[in-house]
Design a protein around this motif. Sequence first.
Motif, PDB file in Angstrom:
ATOM      1  N   LEU A   1       0.652  -1.138  -0.070  1.00 27.98           N
ATOM      2  CA  LEU A   1       0.053  -0.019   0.250  1.00 27.98           C
ATOM      3  C   LEU A   1       0.807   1.240   0.005  1.00 27.98           C
ATOM      4  CD1 LEU A   1      -2.763  -1.356   2.598  1.00 27.98           C
ATOM      5  CD2 LEU A   1      -3.072  -0.897  -0.012  1.00 27.98           C
ATOM      6  N   ARG A   2       1.929   1.263   0.766  1.00 28.76           N
ATOM      7  CA  ARG A   2       2.773   2.324   0.605  1.00 28.76           C
ATOM      8  C   ARG A   2       3.419   2.432  -0.693  1.00 28.76           C
ATOM      9  NH1 ARG A   2       6.421   2.733   6.061  1.00 28.76           N
ATOM     10  NH2 ARG A   2       7.014   4.534   5.108  1.00 28.76           N
ATOM     11  N   GLY A   3       3.805   1.461  -1.095  1.00 22.33           N
ATOM     12  CA  GLY A   3       4.139   1.581  -2.712  1.00 22.33           C
ATOM     13  C   GLY A   3       3.466   2.159  -3.589  1.00 22.33           C
ATOM     14  N   PHE A   4       2.091   1.714  -3.378  1.00 24.90           N
ATOM     15  CA  PHE A   4       0.947   2.342  -4.400  1.00 24.90           C
ATOM     16  C   PHE A   4       0.946   3.997  -4.137  1.00 24.90           C
ATOM     17  CE2 PHE A   4      -2.066  -1.579  -4.156  1.00 24.90           C
ATOM     18  CZ  PHE A   4      -1.017  -2.170  -5.098  1.00 24.90           C
ATOM     19  N   SER A   5       1.157   4.431  -2.812  1.00 20.69           N
ATOM     20  CA  SER A   5       1.140   5.804  -2.441  1.00 20.69           C
ATOM     21  C   SER A   5       2.068   6.458  -3.172  1.00 20.69           C
ATOM     22  CB  SER A   5       1.006   6.084  -0.999  1.00 20.69           C
ATOM     23  OG  SER A   5       1.012   7.376  -0.746  1.00 20.69           O
ATOM     24  N   ALA A   6       3.528   6.088  -2.986  1.00 18.09           N
ATOM     25  CA  ALA A   6       4.645   6.460  -3.531  1.00 18.09           C
ATOM     26  C   ALA A   6       4.480   6.529  -5.156  1.00 18.09           C
ATOM     27  CB  ALA A   6       5.918   5.770  -3.249  1.00 18.09           C
ATOM     28  N   ALA A   7       4.096   5.658  -5.850  1.00 17.16           N
ATOM     29  CA  ALA A   7       3.941   5.635  -7.278  1.00 17.16           C
ATOM     30  C   ALA A   7       2.762   6.648  -7.589  1.00 17.16           C
ATOM     31  CB  ALA A   7       3.475   4.278  -7.847  1.00 17.16           C
ATOM     32  N   ALA A   8       1.722   6.744  -7.094  1.00 13.76           N
ATOM     33  CA  ALA A   8       0.817   7.686  -7.245  1.00 13.76           C
ATOM     34  C   ALA A   8       1.390   8.993  -7.078  1.00 13.76           C
ATOM     35  CB  ALA A   8      -0.304   7.673  -6.485  1.00 13.76           C
ATOM     36  N   VAL A   9       1.921   9.328  -5.942  1.00 11.25           N
ATOM     37  CA  VAL A   9       2.810  10.576  -6.125  1.00 11.25           C
ATOM     38  C   VAL A   9       3.607  11.096  -6.988  1.00 11.25           C
ATOM     39  CG1 VAL A   9       4.152  12.114  -4.510  1.00 11.25           C
ATOM     40  CG2 VAL A   9       2.487  10.832  -3.534  1.00 11.25           C
ATOM     41  N   THR A  10       4.313  10.296  -7.422  1.00  4.19           N
ATOM     42  CA  THR A  10       5.457  10.300  -8.645  1.00  4.19           C
ATOM     43  C   THR A  10       4.701  10.165 -10.218  1.00  4.19           C
ATOM     44  OG1 THR A  10       6.028   7.872  -8.525  1.00  4.19           O
ATOM     45  CG2 THR A  10       7.354   9.526  -7.310  1.00  4.19           C
ATOM     46  N   GLY A  11       3.413   9.941 -10.180  1.00  5.29           N
ATOM     47  CA  GLY A  11       2.750  10.286 -11.351  1.00  5.29           C
ATOM     48  C   GLY A  11       2.130   9.049 -11.990  1.00  5.29           C
ATOM     49  N   LEU A  12       2.367   7.799 -11.569  1.00  2.00           N
ATOM     50  CA  LEU A  12       1.966   6.561 -12.330  1.00  2.00           C
ATOM     51  C   LEU A  12       0.469   6.824 -12.593  1.00  2.00           C
ATOM     52  CD1 LEU A  12       2.921   3.914 -13.155  1.00  2.00           C
ATOM     53  CD2 LEU A  12       1.971   2.707 -11.070  1.00  2.00           C
ATOM     54  N   SER A  13      -0.092   6.472 -13.696  1.00  2.00           N
ATOM     55  CA  SER A  13      -1.391   6.661 -14.147  1.00  2.00           C
ATOM     56  C   SER A  13      -2.120   5.734 -13.586  1.00  2.00           C
ATOM     57  CB  SER A  13      -1.519   6.508 -15.713  1.00  2.00           C
ATOM     58  OG  SER A  13      -1.278   5.139 -16.115  1.00  2.00           O
TER      59      SER A  13
END
Length: 200
Positions: free
Chosen positions: A163-175
């Motif tokens: 879940l923390r990885g999802f958050s980081a990926a979202a912040v860095t712009g993953l669609s």
Amino acid sequence: MSKAQDNVRTRRPAFDREAGIEIAQALFHQRGYDAVGISELTKALNINPPSLYAAYGSKAGLFGRCLARYVDEGNLPADRILTPGRPLAKAIEELFITAARLYVKSTLRRGCLAAEGMRANDEQARELANQYAKPGMQFIEDYIRQSEPERAKELGDFVVTTLRGFSAAAVTGLSRPRLLKVARMNGQAFAALLSLNSDT
């Protein structure tokens, strides 16, 4: 103009602390705790620094109030997903998919405020974020323990780290489509883990 009239004209409206929390929360979520300074906060809240300290104690105190509001209103609704009697793999897969959707729901406020706060440079901010994230983390582990008592810790770590990885990926712009695909893949990975023996 009389003194009474002048006082009416110059009197500022009372500061709304709850409205200030909402404004600050948006700033912290958009830019991260470290990037938002006192001057930016006071300008956004239309108050001076002494008033901010009087209202919230400190920048970290304000962040704590924002975290409390986020957990109450905008956080991942794990308690509505991880319900008794559900197959564990299906419940966790839905948790992953819901998180992925939530973390990219806003174009500006991406990711999880608590998860990103746990990566702040400021030690007090990290401690506050951990404090507010911990009950959710424990809830996930306790839910897993109902089905997998011997592996609850390691499987809980897998879920929380994911879940923390999802958050980081979202912040860095993953669609959104890509993050949802990753969420489904991780749901499949969790189901596969359930079929394996604990690695000791």
